[in-house]
Design an enzyme around this catalytic site. Structure first.
Site, PDB file in Angstrom:
ATOM      1  N   HIS A  45      -3.340 -13.698 -49.770  1.00  0.00           N
ATOM      2  CA  HIS A  45      -2.456 -12.564 -50.034  1.00  0.00           C
ATOM      3  C   HIS A  45      -3.208 -11.549 -50.870  1.00  0.00           C
ATOM      4  O   HIS A  45      -4.018 -11.937 -51.719  1.00  0.00           O
ATOM      5  CB  HIS A  45      -1.196 -13.042 -50.793  1.00  0.00           C
ATOM      6  CG  HIS A  45      -0.079 -12.084 -50.700  1.00  0.00           C
ATOM      7  ND1 HIS A  45       0.033 -11.010 -51.549  1.00  0.00           N
ATOM      8  CD2 HIS A  45       0.960 -12.012 -49.844  1.00  0.00           C
ATOM      9  CE1 HIS A  45       1.106 -10.333 -51.221  1.00  0.00           C
ATOM     10  NE2 HIS A  45       1.698 -10.911 -50.185  1.00  0.00           N
ATOM     11  N   ASP A  56       4.701 -17.133 -45.257  1.00  0.00           N
ATOM     12  CA  ASP A  56       4.702 -17.365 -43.809  1.00  0.00           C
ATOM     13  C   ASP A  56       4.237 -18.750 -43.403  1.00  0.00           C
ATOM     14  O   ASP A  56       4.389 -19.135 -42.244  1.00  0.00           O
ATOM     15  CB  ASP A  56       3.813 -16.324 -43.115  1.00  0.00           C
ATOM     16  CG  ASP A  56       4.453 -14.958 -43.173  1.00  0.00           C
ATOM     17  OD1 ASP A  56       5.687 -14.909 -43.109  1.00  0.00           O
ATOM     18  OD2 ASP A  56       3.736 -13.969 -43.295  1.00  0.00           O
TER      19      ASP A  56
HETATM   20  N1  ACO Z   1      -8.232 -17.420 -43.955  1.00  0.00           N
HETATM   21  C1  ACO Z   1      -9.553 -17.484 -44.225  1.00  0.00           C
HETATM   22  N2  ACO Z   1     -10.178 -16.677 -45.082  1.00  0.00           N
HETATM   23  C2  ACO Z   1      -9.437 -15.753 -45.702  1.00  0.00           C
HETATM   24  C3  ACO Z   1      -8.058 -15.633 -45.479  1.00  0.00           C
HETATM   25  C4  ACO Z   1      -7.461 -16.520 -44.561  1.00  0.00           C
HETATM   26  N3  ACO Z   1      -6.146 -16.466 -44.315  1.00  0.00           N
HETATM   27  N4  ACO Z   1      -7.569 -14.633 -46.223  1.00  0.00           N
HETATM   28  C5  ACO Z   1      -8.614 -14.130 -46.923  1.00  0.00           C
HETATM   29  N5  ACO Z   1      -9.739 -14.821 -46.595  1.00  0.00           N
HETATM   30  C6  ACO Z   1     -11.070 -14.659 -47.176  1.00  0.00           C
HETATM   31  C7  ACO Z   1     -11.737 -13.385 -46.677  1.00  0.00           C
HETATM   32  O1  ACO Z   1     -12.515 -13.654 -45.518  1.00  0.00           O
HETATM   33  C8  ACO Z   1     -12.564 -12.989 -47.868  1.00  0.00           C
HETATM   34  O2  ACO Z   1     -13.713 -13.805 -47.917  1.00  0.00           O
HETATM   35  P1  ACO Z   1     -15.121 -13.179 -48.402  1.00  0.00           P
HETATM   36  O3  ACO Z   1     -14.893 -12.676 -49.798  1.00  0.00           O
HETATM   37  O4  ACO Z   1     -16.076 -14.291 -48.324  1.00  0.00           O
HETATM   38  O5  ACO Z   1     -15.426 -12.066 -47.447  1.00  0.00           O
HETATM   39  C9  ACO Z   1     -11.700 -13.388 -49.060  1.00  0.00           C
HETATM   40  O6  ACO Z   1     -10.885 -14.467 -48.580  1.00  0.00           O
HETATM   41  C10 ACO Z   1     -10.836 -12.283 -49.605  1.00  0.00           C
HETATM   42  O7  ACO Z   1     -10.021 -11.831 -48.553  1.00  0.00           O
HETATM   43  P2  ACO Z   1      -9.646 -10.314 -48.274  1.00  0.00           P
HETATM   44  O8  ACO Z   1      -9.607 -10.109 -46.790  1.00  0.00           O
HETATM   45  O9  ACO Z   1     -10.502  -9.409 -49.096  1.00  0.00           O
HETATM   46  O10 ACO Z   1      -8.211 -10.287 -48.861  1.00  0.00           O
HETATM   47  P3  ACO Z   1      -7.139  -9.177 -48.601  1.00  0.00           P
HETATM   48  O11 ACO Z   1      -6.392  -9.029 -49.863  1.00  0.00           O
HETATM   49  O12 ACO Z   1      -7.743  -7.930 -48.045  1.00  0.00           O
HETATM   50  O13 ACO Z   1      -6.240  -9.822 -47.443  1.00  0.00           O
HETATM   51  C11 ACO Z   1      -4.507 -10.850 -46.270  1.00  0.00           C
HETATM   52  C12 ACO Z   1      -4.992 -10.364 -47.625  1.00  0.00           C
HETATM   53  C13 ACO Z   1      -4.527  -9.711 -45.248  1.00  0.00           C
HETATM   54  C14 ACO Z   1      -3.047 -11.334 -46.386  1.00  0.00           C
HETATM   55  C15 ACO Z   1      -5.408 -12.028 -45.798  1.00  0.00           C
HETATM   56  O14 ACO Z   1      -5.397 -13.063 -46.752  1.00  0.00           O
HETATM   57  C16 ACO Z   1      -5.028 -12.555 -44.432  1.00  0.00           C
HETATM   58  O15 ACO Z   1      -5.383 -11.955 -43.402  1.00  0.00           O
HETATM   59  N6  ACO Z   1      -4.258 -13.713 -44.373  1.00  0.00           N
HETATM   60  C17 ACO Z   1      -3.838 -14.259 -43.109  1.00  0.00           C
HETATM   61  C18 ACO Z   1      -2.649 -13.505 -42.575  1.00  0.00           C
HETATM   62  C19 ACO Z   1      -1.373 -13.778 -43.351  1.00  0.00           C
HETATM   63  O16 ACO Z   1      -1.001 -14.912 -43.599  1.00  0.00           O
HETATM   64  N7  ACO Z   1      -0.671 -12.679 -43.697  1.00  0.00           N
HETATM   65  C20 ACO Z   1       0.610 -12.753 -44.377  1.00  0.00           C
HETATM   66  C21 ACO Z   1       0.548 -12.069 -45.708  1.00  0.00           C
HETATM   67  S1  ACO Z   1       2.048 -12.267 -46.550  1.00  0.00           S
HETATM   68  C22 ACO Z   1       3.121 -11.251 -45.799  1.00  0.00           C
HETATM   69  O17 ACO Z   1       2.828 -10.182 -45.284  1.00  0.00           O
HETATM   70  C23 ACO Z   1       4.497 -11.718 -45.751  1.00  0.00           C
END
Ligand code: ACO
Length: 426
Positions: free
Chosen positions: A303, A361
Site C-alpha cells: 500500500h 483486498d
Molecule cells: N507485490 C510485490 N512487490 C510489491 C508489491 C506487491 N504487491 N507492492 C509493492 N511491491 C514492491 C515494489 O516492486 C517495490 O520494490 P522495489 O523497491 O524493489 O522496486 C516496493 O515494493 C515498493 O513498491 P512501490 O510500487 O514503490 O509502492 P507504491 O506505494 O507505489 O504502490 C501499490 C502501492 C500500488 C498498492 C502496490 O503495493 C501494488 O501494486 N500492490 C498490489 C495491488 C493491490 O493490492 N492494490 C490494492 C491497494 S489497496 C486499495 O486500493 C483498496
C-alpha cells in the site's frame, strides 16, 4: 507565530510557512514558491505532496491506524452501521437517534431510480463488465436528476449526496442482474441498506432471497471498511474533476473510472483470480518466487500509505472466517491458500524489507465470493461503498474557501520552440 522552512535556490532564500494538522507530519506550504522563486516542485504520484486540507479521514500508515472523523475503523466496523458511518463522514459527527432516523428515511426514500433509467442498461452488451456499466450509468444520473446539479446550492449538494448513496445499490444490483440475464429487482423500504442490496442482487421472481443476519452484517461491515480512505487515486480524481465546478454525478463517475484500475479498487478481483490460479498450497513457493523475480505482483499486498498491517485487513480477515463458516465453506481450499500465502509472505525478507503487508483486498475477494458475488462484481461493491467517501470529500472541497481549480505543473522535456516545416520540405 508558526515555524517556517527556508528554501534556497540560486543564492536566493525563500521563507515558507510550515502548517501543522491535528496529527501527521508537518506540511511545508509552497503555494508562493513559484511567485517568489520562479521554480516548480516535482512530485509524480504525490509521494510528498498534500493536495488539500481535510477533516474527514486520517491514516497513520506506519502505525496501521485509520480514523474517520477521529473514530478508529475497528470500533466503527464492530459497533456502528454503514448508514451511521455515512452520516458521520458527511456531517462530521455521529447522529443522534432522531438525526439518524431522518437520514435513514431520506436514503431509503431515494433508492428508486427513474423508470427511464432502466432502459439505459439495455444499451450495454450482456457480457459488459459491470464496472463499465457503473461508469456509464452513474455519469448518466446527471441527465435524470439535473435539479440537484447546482454545486453552489448547499441544499442541492445534500440532495445529490443522498441520491447517490441511496441509488448506488440499486444501480450496482442492476448491473449485476443485467449481466446474469435476470429481471431487475426493485428496492423495498422495510429492509436495511445491506439487506436491500443483497435482495436486489439475489432475489429472482421464482424464489425470494432469504435473509441471513450473519451475511447481512458482513455486507454492512464490508461497506464500512470501504467507505473512505482519504486522498487515494479515485478520491483525488473526484476532487480534481469537481474543482472545475463539474456536477457531483459526473465527478463520482470519474471516481468510479479511476477505482477500476488493478492497482486500486480492481485489486480485489485480481487478488481472487491470483489465489484461484495458485489453486493449492503446494504451488505457493513457486508463485512467491515469481513475485521475487518481478514477473508479477502479489495482489492484495502493499500500500502506498500503510507500511504496516492495513487495519481494514484485520477486520476483513475476521469477517471472511465468519462468512465462510456460515456458508459451510470453512475448508475452502482458496482460503487455505490465502492463509498460507500470507504466512509465507510475512516471513520472507523480500516482503519484510519492503514493508509489504496484506491490504483490505487480500481477504475481501474470498469473502465476497462466499456471499455469492462473481469476481467482476467486487470492484462494483467497492464503488458502492466508497461513494459516500467521494461525496463527503467532494462536498468538503466545494465548501473550502481556499479551493481552486486543480491544475498541476510539469517539467517540459519536449522539443524546444521551432518553426513549422511544410510537408514537401520534410
Ligand atoms: N507485490 C510485490 N512487490 C510489491 C508489491 C506487491 N504487491 N507492492 C509493492 N511491491 C514492491 C515494489 O516492486 C517495490 O520494490 P522495489 O523497491 O524493489 O522496486 C516496493 O515494493 C515498493 O513498491 P512501490 O510500487 O514503490 O509502492 P507504491 O506505494 O507505489 O504502490 C501499490 C502501492 C500500488 C498498492 C502496490 O503495493 C501494488 O501494486 N500492490 C498490489 C495491488 C493491490 O493490492 N492494490 C490494492 C491497494 S489497496 C486499495 O486500493 C483498496
Amino acid at each position: 507565530m508558526g515555524s517556517t522552512a527556508k528554501f534556497e535556490i540560486d543564492g536566493k532564500t525563500v521563507e515558507l510557512p510550515v502548517l501543522r494538522g491535528t496529527d501527521g507530519p508537518a506540511v511545508v506550504d509552497i503555494r508562493k514558491l513559484y511567485a517568489e522563486a520562479d521554480v516548480f516542485t516535482y512530485d509524480p504520484g504525490f509521494m510528498s505532496t498534500a493536495s488539500c486540507e481535510s477533516k474527514i479521514t486520517f491514516i497513520d500508515g506506519d502505525a496501521g491506524i485509520l480514523l474517520h472523523r477521529g473514530y478508529p475503523i475497528m470500533e466503527l466496523a464492530e459497533q456502528s452501521s454503514f448508514l451511521e458511518v455515512c452520516y458521520l463522514l458527511l456531517h462530521g459527527e455521529l447522529p443522534t437517534a432522531p438525526q439518524f432516523e431522518e437520514f435513514e428515511h431520506n436514503i431509503t426514500y431515494h433508492t428508486m431510480i427513474h423508470e427511464q433509467f432502466d432502459r439505459f442498461f439495455m444499451g450495454f452488451r450482456r457480457d459488459a463488465h459491470p464496472m463499465a456499466i457503473m461508469t456509464g450509468a452513474v455519469g448518466a444520473l446527471s441527465a435524470f436528476y439535473h435539479d440537484s446539479t447546482n454545486v453552489n446550492d448547499p441544499a442541492q449538494r445534500m440532495i445529490s449526496a443522498h441520491r447517490m448513496i441511496a441509488k448506488m445499490p440499486t444501480i450496482a444490483a442492476r448491473a449485476f442482474k443485467y449481466s446474469r440475464g435476470q429481471p431487475f429487482v426493485f428496492p423495498r423500504n422495510e429492509l436495511s441498506y445491506a439487506e436491500n442490496f443483497l435482495r436486489m442482487c439475489f432475489s429472482v421472481p421464482a424464489e425470494d432471497w432469504v435473509p441471513n443476519p450473519v451475511l447481512t452484517k458482513a455486507m454492512d461491515r464490508i461497506f464500512i471498511l470501504h467507505a473512505d480512505h482519504e486522498q487515494n487515486a479515485s478520491t483525488s480524481t473526484v476532487r480534481l474533476a469537481g474543482s472545475s465546478g463539474a456536477n457531483p454525478f459526473a465527478c463520482i463517475a470519474a471516481g468510479i473510472a479511476s477505482l477500476w484500475g488493478p492497482k486500486h479498487g480492481g485489486a480485489n478481483e485480481e487478488c481472487l483470480n491470483m489465489l484461484m490460479e495458485i489453486g493449492t498450497v503446494d504451488k505457493i513457493p513457486e508463485f512467491v518466487q515469481g513475485v521475487k523475480d518481478r514477473r508479477y505482483l502479489l495482489m492484495g499486498f502493499g500500500h502506498r500509505v500503510y507500511k504496516n498491517y492495513d487495519p481494514r485487513a484485520t477486520v476483513m480477515q475476521k469477517t471472511c472466517h465468519e462468512v465462510l463458516a456460515e456458508v459451510g465453506a470453512g475448508n475452502d481450499p482458496i482460503l487455505q491458500v490465502a492463509i498460507e500465502l500470507e504466512k509465507v509472505a510475512l516471513s520472507d525478507p523480500y516482503f519484510v524489507e519492503r514493508k509489504l503487508y496484506p491490504n483490505v483486498d487480500f481477504y475481501s475477494g474470498i469473502t465476497l465470493r462466499a456471499l455469492g458475488f462473481p469476481p467482476e462484481m467486487f470492484t462494483v461493491l467497492f464503488a458502492l461503498a466508497r461513494t459516500v467517501g467521494w461525496i463527503a470529500q467532494w462536498k468538503e472541497m466545494i465548501e473550502d474557501p481556499s479551493q481552486k481549480i486543480g491544475r498541476p505543473r510539469q517539467i517540459y522535456t519536449g522539443a524546444p520552440a521551432r518553426s513549422f516545416v511544410s510537408v514537401d520540405k520534410r
